[in-house]
Design an enzyme around this catalytic site. Structure first.
Site, PDB file in Angstrom:
ATOM      1  N   SER A 192      -2.397   5.706   4.385  1.00  0.00           N
ATOM      2  CA  SER A 192      -1.084   5.062   4.320  1.00  0.00           C
ATOM      3  C   SER A 192      -0.017   6.143   4.276  1.00  0.00           C
ATOM      4  CB  SER A 192      -0.994   4.241   3.029  1.00  0.00           C
ATOM      5  OG  SER A 192       0.343   3.873   2.766  1.00  0.00           O
TER       6      SER A 192
ATOM      7  N   TYR B  67      -2.348   2.313  -5.987  1.00  0.00           N
ATOM      8  CA  TYR B  67      -2.376   2.451  -4.524  1.00  0.00           C
ATOM      9  C   TYR B  67      -2.058   3.878  -4.091  1.00  0.00           C
ATOM     10  CZ  TYR B  67      -1.633   0.994   0.345  1.00  0.00           C
ATOM     11  OH  TYR B  67      -1.716   0.843   1.709  1.00  0.00           O
TER      12      TYR B  67
END
Ligand code: NAI
Length: 269
Positions: free
Chosen positions: A151, A164
């Site tokens: 990401s 995350y």
């Protein structure tokens, strides 16, 4: 794409979003596709539908497909998934570590169990799958490629999503370390770093015009990404076109990692 046709690929979290498009893209390029899916009780119906759509589109390309249920955060599931794929096909060429979750909460109030769940799925799950894939590549003495779907939050902090960002930051060093460790044995490990992409993980903003406008306003290229754009780069990183690339994460983000706030020279004028 050169070097994909006739190969066998396993895509984790392949029933929806980016994983679904990756599975379909590999099938379009002529690879046989093992689609891993994970069914938790809340999303069973939605997952089933998406899974069937994915399977149909893969089958339309005339390649072999395999559905493998597994929770990638559980070692026994990962082992069962690899055993199933290897028993069916005898060979695996590419692994795409795509499965991922995020949980929002103020960090000072975040339940440690939730933090652990995110890391277990996104990072430890990816490691356990990579480990099985590498064991197989080495045992067969065959080249292999792994792509980790990371990401932009591999490098950009994301308040309220600490699990995350830690998981994706870890993924960067998972990619780099495995790449270095196995570079001499014909195994390449790379990553893609999607920016804001239109998939179910972003249901909070994709169907809300106001929120979507706000998200898009931060993206230098002025639009969100499509899952298919992530899939194309993933396929490239497994193909012969990237034969000399290892340990890299390619950000597919419309410029999100270019510090968009510096579009104007506010810092020096
Ligand atoms: P999604 O929610 O549609 O897909 C996530 C997939 O992972 C689902 O198929 C889900 O069933 C699966 N999954 C979740 N937990 C699992 C587990 N324990 N075992 C096996 N599978 C599991 O979302 P999306 O966007 O397609 O996400 C795919 C990957 O892309 C994730 O790793 C995510 O972090 C990453 N990503 C997505 C971005 C976006 O804007 N959509 C941006 C940056 C990264």
């Amino acid at each position: 794409m050169k070097g994909i046709q006739g190969k066998n690929v396993l895509v984790t979290g392949g029933s929806s979003g980016i994983g679904q498009q990756i599975a379909i893209k590999f099938a379009e390029y002529g690879a046989n596709v093992a689609i891993n899916y994970y069914r938790n009780r809340e999303e069973a119906e939605e997952t089933e539908e998406a899974l069937q759509v994915c399977r149909q589109k893969v089958q339309q390309q005339g390649v072999d497909d395999l559905l493998v249920q597994a929770d990638v955060s559980k070692k026994a599931d990962v082992d069962r998934m690899f055993d199933t794929v290897l028993e069916a096909w005898g060979r695996l060429d590419f692994l795409i570590n795509n499965a991922g979750i995020q949980i929002a909460a103020d960090s000072h109030e975040l339940d440690v169990e939730k933090f652990t769940r995110v890391i277990s799925t996104n990072t430890i799950g990816a490691f356990m799958c990579a480990q099985r894939a590498i064991q197989h590549f080495l045992a067969e003495d065959k080249p292999g490629a792994i792509v980790n779907v990371s990401s932009v939050h591999q490098v950009i902090p994301k308040p309220r999503f600490v699990g995350y960002t830690v998981s994706k930051g870890g993924m960067q060093n998972l990619t780099r370390t495995l790449a270095l460790e196995y570079a001499g044995r014909n195994i390449r490990v790379n990553g893609i770093g999607p920016g804001a992409t239109i998939t179910p993980i972003n249901r909070a903003w994709i169907d809300d015009p106001e929120k979507r406008e706000m998200v898009v306003s931060h993206i230098p290229m002025g639009r969100a990404g499509e899952a298919e754009e992530m899939a194309e780069v993933t396929a490239f990183l497994c193909s012969d076109l990237s034969a000399y690339i290892t340990g890299q994460t390619i950000f597919v983000d419309g410029g999100l990692t270019l510090y968009p706030d510096f579009r104007t020279a506010w810092s020096s004028e």
